[in-house]
Design an enzyme around this catalytic site. Structure first.
Site, PDB file in Angstrom:
ATOM      1  CB  CYS A 162      -0.611   0.356   1.502  1.00 20.03           C
ATOM      2  SG  CYS A 162      -2.427  -1.315   0.921  1.00 20.03           S
ATOM      3  CB  CYS A 232      18.512  25.441 -20.306  1.00 21.99           C
ATOM      4  SG  CYS A 232      19.251  25.505 -19.482  1.00 21.99           S
ATOM      5  CB  CYS A 248      21.399  30.065 -18.337  1.00 19.39           C
ATOM      6  SG  CYS A 248      21.250  28.508 -18.065  1.00 19.39           S
ATOM      7  CB  CYS A 258       9.402  37.664 -13.786  1.00 17.01           C
ATOM      8  SG  CYS A 258       9.814  38.689 -15.780  1.00 17.01           S
ATOM      9  CG  HIS A 263      11.055  42.361 -18.540  1.00 20.03           C
ATOM     10  ND1 HIS A 263      11.123  43.069 -18.199  1.00 20.03           N
ATOM     11  CD2 HIS A 263      11.495  41.101 -18.780  1.00 20.03           C
ATOM     12  CE1 HIS A 263      10.697  42.780 -16.696  1.00 20.03           C
ATOM     13  NE2 HIS A 263      10.905  41.117 -16.577  1.00 20.03           N
ATOM     14  CB  CYS A 295     -31.871  40.427 -25.738  1.00 20.39           C
ATOM     15  SG  CYS A 295     -33.488  39.679 -25.678  1.00 20.39           S
ATOM     16  CB  CYS A 308     -34.154  43.680 -41.190  1.00 20.73           C
ATOM     17  SG  CYS A 308     -36.248  44.423 -40.242  1.00 20.73           S
ATOM     18  CB  CYS A 313     -34.304  37.606 -28.289  1.00 19.11           C
ATOM     19  SG  CYS A 313     -32.865  36.446 -27.524  1.00 19.11           S
TER      20      CYS A 313
END
Length: 509
Positions: A162, A232, A248, A258, A263, A295, A308, A313
């Site tokens: 188990c 990697c 790296c 992050c 960035h 609607c 038109c 609906c």
């Protein structure tokens, strides 16, 4: 149990080192990972240092920390590892808490049994109770010889079969490593690697378990990050946490804060919002708001597909008849007294404002997103220039030019790719930026860099012949130096604004 079962054995697979074979193909044309044009910014401290760790070095470092703590506590190594993990591998916090007073509470919070308490209680039970020959396993409900039962310090014991099935399911199916607890009801005592090594014999399961332990070591340690580069297996360890660029061993550059690609100049928090915005369906909702109506009865969204204005609906539980123009009931539109053609200033203004805001928000997003994607696409194309430039440099060296004389081409491609990456993220920064005098200066710097980058890109994509080399060489050198200067000016201005809090933002959440 083998003598080394309580050691952390990280059995890396054959995929480790795949990046080495790829890089080896280009070993004669190494790309300089350093950024000599990186501006000197006030927040960028010279004391930020980082180290790249291979899987083997990572495990050695983890065991080093465990041994260091264990030399003070004199506890079993697996127990020391669980305590360190509980404190996010912060040795100072663990030592402070350990010697601050209530150790029983500490062990309880870490979900392990105090070894001093467990030894004395086990000795007492052994002296006062007679051991049965067979015990009923609470999981499989089978009578098992008492000598075959095993368990943790919590004294909950189950049969080996188990335990094996339970641990295998947790590791392989649920991808759990360090947070596997005792299967007994309401027991939160954690399973350690020594016990796992005693129960499991399948190399595949044991390898996966040690991978999960090593992964938790990096993920839970704020001073470590996995390299997000493709295929990697390395990690990066820094002396303190900051949103700074790291490189790296595989050559991949990313933000230590992050783990996204570098960035600059946008901060991590705004990039995270931008990625979420571009990934979810929020802009689809903006389009629906700008081009459809609801609607008036059931509020289902309806898009007009004909001329038109009499709308019915199609919601089976609604079937409302209404006018597309005024959203009022259609029935009175034929009556002479009905004023659908009369302008209700208050009601119309409310509807117009709502749709105008939606259209304006959508148009603003698309403006910045298109330019962001354009620079991202250009960067992909221009990254291929490395192969073309390598070939061109080889041709030039065959025409009696030295290796040093042709390095300007590689340098120019380096600068071009840096500028493309910076320009891409300036549009993320600008999207969340409120207009003020400083934002106008930022946009002027952005424009100057963009124009210079486009010119440099044109130079490099031309067919550089031996006859035009002397002329184009000076142009390329002058332009990439100018691009470097404009990129530095833009980033210096942005980071100066960060330090002086001159930037104001629009939060779209």
């Amino acid at each position: 149990m083998d003598s080394g079962d309580d050691d952390l054995l990280y059995e890396e697979d054959d995929s480790v080192g795949d990046w080495q074979s790829e890089d080896a193909e280009h070993s004669d044309f190494d790309i300089d990972c350093e950024e000599p044009s990186t501006p000197k910014r006030p927040h960028l401290n010279d004391d930020f240092h980082y180290e790249c760790l291979s899987p083997e070095a990572l495990v050695s470092y983890m065991n080093e920390i465990i041994d260091e703590v264990n030399s003070v506590f004199q506890l079993p190594r697996p127990m020391a590892r669980i305590l360190l993990s509980h404190f996010k591998w912060d040795r100072e916090k663990l030592l402070e808490r350990y010697y601050s007073g209530n150790q029983e509470s500490l062990f309880s919070e870490a979900h392990i049994v105090n070894p001093n308490t467990s030894k004395s209680s086990q000795s007492t039970r052994a002296n006062t109770r007679s051991q049965p020959t067979e015990i009923l396993c609470d999981i499989c409900l089978s009578l098992i010889p008492a000598g075959n039962f095993t368990g943790l310090e919590c004294s909950h014991k189950f049969c080996p079969r188990c335990w094996k099935e339970y641990l295998t399911t947790k590791i392989i199916d649920e991808h759990m490593g360090e947070n596997i607890s005792c299967p007994a009801s309401k027991c939160d005592i954690l399973v350690d690697e020594a016990f796992v090594g005693q129960i499991l014999r399948d190399p595949k399961v044991k390898t996966q378990y040690h991978h999960l332990i090593a992964n938790s070591f990096v993920v839970n340690n704020r001073l470590m990050k996995w390299c997000p580069g493709p295929d990697c297996h390395n990690a990066v360890k820094a002396n303190y946490h900051d949103a700074l660029p790291v490189t790296c061993l595989c050559g991949y550059n990313f933000c230590f804060g992050c783990s996204e690609p570098v960035h600059e100049p946008v901060k991590c928090q705004w990039l995270k919002k931008w990625i979420k915005k571009t990934n979810d369906d929020s802009e689809t909702s903006n389009w629906i708001s700008a081009n459809t109506k609801e609607c008036p009865k059931c509020n289902v969204t309806i898009e007009k597909n004909g001329g038109c204005n009499h709308m019915v609906c199609r919601n089976s539980s609604c079937k409302a008849d209404f006018c597309w123009v005024c959203l009022g009931p259609w029935e009175p539109h034929g009556s002479s007294w009905y004023s659908c053609n009369r302008y209700d200033e208050k009601e119309a203004q409310s509807a117009r404002d709502s749709q105008s805001r939606s259209r304006a928000a959508l148009e603003r997003y698309l403006f910045y997103c298109n330019r962001y994607m354009n620079h991202a696409q250009s960067a992909k194309f221009e990254s291929k220039l490395y192969a073309q430039v390598k070939q061109k440099m080889e041709e030039m060296q065959q025409h009696n030019m030295s290796w040093i004389e042709v390095q300007f081409l590689r340098k120019a491609v380096d600068v071009l790719c840096q500028c493309r990456n910076t320009l891409k993220y300036t549009y993320v920064f600008a999207f969340y930026l409120k207009k003020n005098n400083q934002s106008v200066i930022f946009e002027d710097n952005q424009k100057d860099l963009e124009m210079a980058t486009e010119t440099l890109s044109e130079y490099l994509e031309r067919d550089i012949t031996q006859e035009s080399l002397s002329d184009i060489k000076q142009k390329v050198q002058d332009k990439y130096r100018y691009c470097e200067a404009r990129r530095k000016a833009l980033l210096d201005h942005v980071y100066e604004g960060y330090d002086t809090d001159i930037w104001e933002y629009i939060d779209y959440d």
